[in-house]
Design a protein around this motif. Sequence first.
Motif, PDB file in Angstrom:
ATOM      1  N   VAL A   1      70.034  19.227  66.033  1.00  0.00           N
ATOM      2  CA  VAL A   1      68.886  18.651  66.727  1.00  0.00           C
ATOM      3  C   VAL A   1      67.625  19.407  66.328  1.00  0.00           C
ATOM      4  CG1 VAL A   1      68.935  20.070  68.825  1.00  0.00           C
ATOM      5  CG2 VAL A   1      68.108  17.725  68.932  1.00  0.00           C
ATOM      6  N   GLN A   2      66.535  18.680  66.141  1.00  0.00           N
ATOM      7  CA  GLN A   2      65.280  19.297  65.738  1.00  0.00           C
ATOM      8  C   GLN A   2      64.222  19.238  66.831  1.00  0.00           C
ATOM      9  OE1 GLN A   2      65.236  16.828  62.101  1.00  0.00           O
ATOM     10  NE2 GLN A   2      64.910  18.724  60.989  1.00  0.00           N
ATOM     11  N   ILE A   3      64.292  18.236  67.683  1.00  0.00           N
ATOM     12  CA  ILE A   3      63.352  18.111  68.799  1.00  0.00           C
ATOM     13  C   ILE A   3      64.185  17.968  70.062  1.00  0.00           C
ATOM     14  CG2 ILE A   3      61.539  16.695  69.815  1.00  0.00           C
ATOM     15  CD1 ILE A   3      60.738  15.903  66.960  1.00  0.00           C
ATOM     16  N   PHE A   4      64.010  18.900  71.001  1.00  0.00           N
ATOM     17  CA  PHE A   4      64.866  18.953  72.190  1.00  0.00           C
ATOM     18  C   PHE A   4      63.973  19.166  73.407  1.00  0.00           C
ATOM     19  CE2 PHE A   4      68.373  21.252  74.664  1.00  0.00           C
ATOM     20  CZ  PHE A   4      69.070  20.083  74.912  1.00  0.00           C
ATOM     21  N   TYR A   5      63.779  18.105  74.206  1.00  0.00           N
ATOM     22  CA  TYR A   5      62.862  18.137  75.338  1.00  0.00           C
ATOM     23  C   TYR A   5      63.616  17.856  76.638  1.00  0.00           C
ATOM     24  CZ  TYR A   5      59.143  17.724  71.816  1.00  0.00           C
ATOM     25  OH  TYR A   5      58.308  17.926  70.746  1.00  0.00           O
ATOM     26  N   LEU A   6      63.612  18.837  77.533  1.00  0.00           N
ATOM     27  CA  LEU A   6      64.209  18.681  78.861  1.00  0.00           C
ATOM     28  C   LEU A   6      63.185  18.938  79.960  1.00  0.00           C
ATOM     29  CD1 LEU A   6      67.640  20.562  78.418  1.00  0.00           C
ATOM     30  CD2 LEU A   6      67.138  18.149  78.040  1.00  0.00           C
ATOM     31  N   HIS A   7      61.917  19.020  79.646  1.00  0.00           N
ATOM     32  CA  HIS A   7      60.904  19.438  80.612  1.00  0.00           C
ATOM     33  C   HIS A   7      60.728  18.415  81.746  1.00  0.00           C
ATOM     34  CE1 HIS A   7      58.845  17.361  77.269  1.00  0.00           C
ATOM     35  NE2 HIS A   7      57.970  16.918  78.156  1.00  0.00           N
ATOM     36  N   LYS A   8      60.247  18.916  82.849  1.00  0.00           N
ATOM     37  CA  LYS A   8      59.975  18.125  84.053  1.00  0.00           C
ATOM     38  C   LYS A   8      61.236  17.448  84.583  1.00  0.00           C
ATOM     39  CE  LYS A   8      55.050  17.583  83.144  1.00  0.00           C
ATOM     40  NZ  LYS A   8      53.901  16.689  82.977  1.00  0.00           N
ATOM     41  N   ASN A   9      62.249  18.283  84.826  1.00  0.00           N
ATOM     42  CA  ASN A   9      63.481  17.852  85.470  1.00  0.00           C
ATOM     43  C   ASN A   9      63.839  18.887  86.532  1.00  0.00           C
ATOM     44  OD1 ASN A   9      64.888  15.329  84.245  1.00  0.00           O
ATOM     45  ND2 ASN A   9      64.083  16.395  82.446  1.00  0.00           N
ATOM     46  N   GLN A  10      65.101  18.982  86.874  1.00  0.00           N
ATOM     47  CA  GLN A  10      65.540  19.918  87.914  1.00  0.00           C
ATOM     48  C   GLN A  10      66.686  20.800  87.408  1.00  0.00           C
ATOM     49  OE1 GLN A  10      66.236  17.787  91.659  1.00  0.00           O
ATOM     50  NE2 GLN A  10      64.737  16.250  91.050  1.00  0.00           N
ATOM     51  N   PHE A  11      66.638  21.139  86.126  1.00  0.00           N
ATOM     52  CA  PHE A  11      67.639  22.046  85.578  1.00  0.00           C
ATOM     53  C   PHE A  11      67.460  23.439  86.181  1.00  0.00           C
ATOM     54  CE2 PHE A  11      67.191  18.798  82.241  1.00  0.00           C
ATOM     55  CZ  PHE A  11      68.526  18.421  82.113  1.00  0.00           C
ATOM     56  N   PHE A  12      68.545  24.194  86.286  1.00  0.00           N
ATOM     57  CA  PHE A  12      68.460  25.503  86.942  1.00  0.00           C
ATOM     58  C   PHE A  12      69.401  26.487  86.264  1.00  0.00           C
ATOM     59  CE2 PHE A  12      71.525  22.842  89.243  1.00  0.00           C
ATOM     60  CZ  PHE A  12      72.671  23.612  89.164  1.00  0.00           C
ATOM     61  N   GLY A  13      69.258  27.778  86.677  1.00  0.00           N
ATOM     62  CA  GLY A  13      70.141  28.830  86.192  1.00  0.00           C
ATOM     63  C   GLY A  13      69.630  29.491  84.925  1.00  0.00           C
ATOM     64  N   SER A  14      70.470  30.289  84.332  1.00  0.00           N
ATOM     65  CA  SER A  14      70.135  31.043  83.122  1.00  0.00           C
ATOM     66  C   SER A  14      70.116  30.122  81.902  1.00  0.00           C
ATOM     67  CB  SER A  14      71.157  32.161  82.917  1.00  0.00           C
ATOM     68  OG  SER A  14      71.023  32.744  81.638  1.00  0.00           O
ATOM     69  N   ILE A  15      69.394  30.551  80.864  1.00  0.00           N
ATOM     70  CA  ILE A  15      69.430  29.810  79.600  1.00  0.00           C
ATOM     71  C   ILE A  15      70.132  30.638  78.519  1.00  0.00           C
ATOM     72  CG2 ILE A  15      67.341  28.532  80.188  1.00  0.00           C
ATOM     73  CD1 ILE A  15      65.892  30.193  77.997  1.00  0.00           C
ATOM     74  N   SER A  16      70.979  31.578  78.949  1.00  0.00           N
ATOM     75  CA  SER A  16      71.669  32.436  77.989  1.00  0.00           C
ATOM     76  C   SER A  16      72.562  31.645  77.041  1.00  0.00           C
ATOM     77  CB  SER A  16      72.495  33.496  78.723  1.00  0.00           C
ATOM     78  OG  SER A  16      73.446  32.870  79.577  1.00  0.00           O
ATOM     79  N   SER A  17      72.954  30.423  77.439  1.00  0.00           N
ATOM     80  CA  SER A  17      73.803  29.609  76.563  1.00  0.00           C
ATOM     81  C   SER A  17      73.099  29.224  75.277  1.00  0.00           C
ATOM     82  CB  SER A  17      74.255  28.342  77.295  1.00  0.00           C
ATOM     83  OG  SER A  17      73.145  27.512  77.605  1.00  0.00           O
ATOM     84  N   ILE A  18      71.777  29.421  75.238  1.00  0.00           N
ATOM     85  CA  ILE A  18      71.039  29.063  74.032  1.00  0.00           C
ATOM     86  C   ILE A  18      71.464  29.941  72.862  1.00  0.00           C
ATOM     87  CG2 ILE A  18      69.002  30.590  74.153  1.00  0.00           C
ATOM     88  CD1 ILE A  18      67.350  27.944  73.760  1.00  0.00           C
ATOM     89  N   CYS A  19      72.033  31.119  73.176  1.00  0.00           N
ATOM     90  CA  CYS A  19      72.513  32.007  72.118  1.00  0.00           C
ATOM     91  C   CYS A  19      73.728  31.423  71.399  1.00  0.00           C
ATOM     92  CB  CYS A  19      72.874  33.379  72.696  1.00  0.00           C
ATOM     93  SG  CYS A  19      71.455  34.270  73.377  1.00  0.00           S
ATOM     94  N   GLN A  20      74.389  30.456  72.016  1.00  0.00           N
ATOM     95  CA  GLN A  20      75.543  29.824  71.387  1.00  0.00           C
ATOM     96  C   GLN A  20      75.144  28.694  70.450  1.00  0.00           C
ATOM     97  OE1 GLN A  20      78.465  28.690  74.401  1.00  0.00           O
ATOM     98  NE2 GLN A  20      77.619  30.228  75.794  1.00  0.00           N
ATOM     99  N   SER A  21      73.857  28.406  70.410  1.00  0.00           N
ATOM    100  CA  SER A  21      73.391  27.300  69.592  1.00  0.00           C
ATOM    101  C   SER A  21      73.631  27.579  68.119  1.00  0.00           C
ATOM    102  CB  SER A  21      71.902  27.048  69.833  1.00  0.00           C
ATOM    103  OG  SER A  21      71.396  26.094  68.942  1.00  0.00           O
ATOM    104  N   ARG A  22      74.084  26.561  67.407  1.00  0.00           N
ATOM    105  CA  ARG A  22      74.308  26.680  65.969  1.00  0.00           C
ATOM    106  C   ARG A  22      73.235  25.915  65.195  1.00  0.00           C
ATOM    107  NH1 ARG A  22      80.382  24.689  65.643  1.00  0.00           N
ATOM    108  NH2 ARG A  22      79.618  23.402  67.374  1.00  0.00           N
ATOM    109  N   THR A  23      72.099  25.751  65.811  1.00  0.00           N
ATOM    110  CA  THR A  23      71.020  25.019  65.167  1.00  0.00           C
ATOM    111  C   THR A  23      69.701  25.698  65.463  1.00  0.00           C
ATOM    112  OG1 THR A  23      70.067  22.812  64.870  1.00  0.00           O
ATOM    113  CG2 THR A  23      70.530  23.492  67.115  1.00  0.00           C
ATOM    114  N   SER A  24      68.674  25.327  64.749  1.00  0.00           N
ATOM    115  CA  SER A  24      67.340  25.878  64.950  1.00  0.00           C
ATOM    116  C   SER A  24      66.357  24.730  65.085  1.00  0.00           C
ATOM    117  CB  SER A  24      66.943  26.780  63.776  1.00  0.00           C
ATOM    118  OG  SER A  24      65.631  27.288  63.952  1.00  0.00           O
TER     119      SER A  24
END
Length: 543
Positions: free
Chosen positions: A272-295
């Motif tokens: 994925v090259q464009i990833f937009y989740l803004h203006k929602n109700q997501f919560f918690g840590s974003i540490s899972s981003i370290c598992q991403s295999r993409t940039s």
Amino acid sequence: MLFLSSKEVLLIFLIIYLHGVMKKINKNAANGRVLNVTEEQKNVLNGSFMESAGQVSTLEYLDLSDNQMRGALPDLALFPSLRELHLGSNQFQGRIPQGIGQLSQLRILDVSSNRLEGLPESMGKLSNLESFDASYNVLKGTITESHLSNLSSLVDLDLSFNSLALKTSFDWLPPFQLQVISLPSCNLGPSFPKWLQNQHNYTVLDISLASISDTLPSWFSGFPPNLKILNLSNNQISGRVSDLIENTYGYSVIDLSSNNFSGPLPLVPTNVQIFYLHKNQFFGSISSICQSRTSPTSLDLSHNQFSGELPDCWMNMTSLAVLNLAYNNFSGEIPHSLGYLTNLKALYIRQNSFTGMLPSFSQCQGLQILDLGGNKLTGSIPGWIGTDLLNLRILSLRFNRLHGSIPSIICQLQFLQILDLSANGLSGKIPHCFNNFTLLYQDNNSGEPMEFIVQGFYGKFPRRYLYIGDLLVQWKNQESEYKNPLLYLKTIDLSSNELVGGVPEEIVEMRGLKSLNLSRNDLNGTVVEGIGQMKMLESLDMS
């Protein structure tokens, strides 16, 4: 032997010429080159369309796009052999005539970017139609099954940005299998359109701004394997999205912004090259981003309820050009690995609870926007801002806990348009070199828009997307969030600090400045002479 009238000969000659220009453009595009179309290469035809052409029974290809044609469309039944009709980017008005239904051989119909107001039901007779683009008109009314009943060959449907409502029965099965479904701003709600369950080949699905206020149905996650662009933004869709986008490898663009989605951050899909989740109700840590295999190129998680410390693994996302984490509940220090994003152009992390000193961003030499306002950052303003970030256009460090003097080295930022250091603990004198801010010195309205082109690939060619940022500024005694402010705003705000001394005389040389706020400091002396030279100034606060 076929005899043609003079009008038919003239028209066919025109079409051959336009077709040759289009082939040249397409050839250059296919070779990866950009053709700069000069005024000598571009037609600017105007007037009404074929007012007295008569019937041109043999014409198969007609392209009058990108002109200034106006008025109503003629009876298209005059062209019974048409296979392709390109009328986009003109000023045509009124309805598409009913005679369109008689063009039984028509495969491509492009009437985009006009002022057309209605679609006839006879559209439903075009059984050979493969591509229909009516985007960016003023179409209104309701599209029913009769408009679509016999379009069995249709693969591309683009009705973007009209005022249409698409209403079909709950169990309606479309006669087509679409590859491109582009229906932003069309009213498809309030329920999720069930007919999408029947579509299995699409690569683009854009149903943003579609008045959908529903929970994601369970069947919706069964996407076609070739899906590249998914845009559900600006609806009121709820539910968790982890099953929707995880374990999928083909995405190029995912935009789920401005909905009611909740839950933890889903894994960023591979590729994925464009990833937009803004203006929602997501919560918690974003540490899972370290598992991403993409940039990704552009990542926006702002306006959610994410919390905790930022993970220190950003050096893996070397392609990031835009990162927006504003308006969350992040805490702790800003990780040093953010400073390794050498392609970064815009960083927004305002309105969080970050603490500690600024890490070095000296390697991010393409950075144009650095917005760190509304945190709890300490220390002094580092000198590398003035020596290494020479492309900076916005510097906002407002409402932090910075101290020390304003380093004169920041006067090297010739492209700076907005400087906001308000509500800190800064002391010392105002530097005498602010007149080095070249864009603030120019007494005109010129400015660069705060938007960035980010790429999203699908098929053979890239699609270009604009990321338009916003900024929180104090303007005329009112704090407001401005969307894409750089075309207009040129401001300096040093208010609510502990600055001393007089107002530098060089201030008056910034003839392009629109707002100057030096209030709530310990300044003394007189108001500088010549302030009347600042002819663009709209707001001056020295209270």
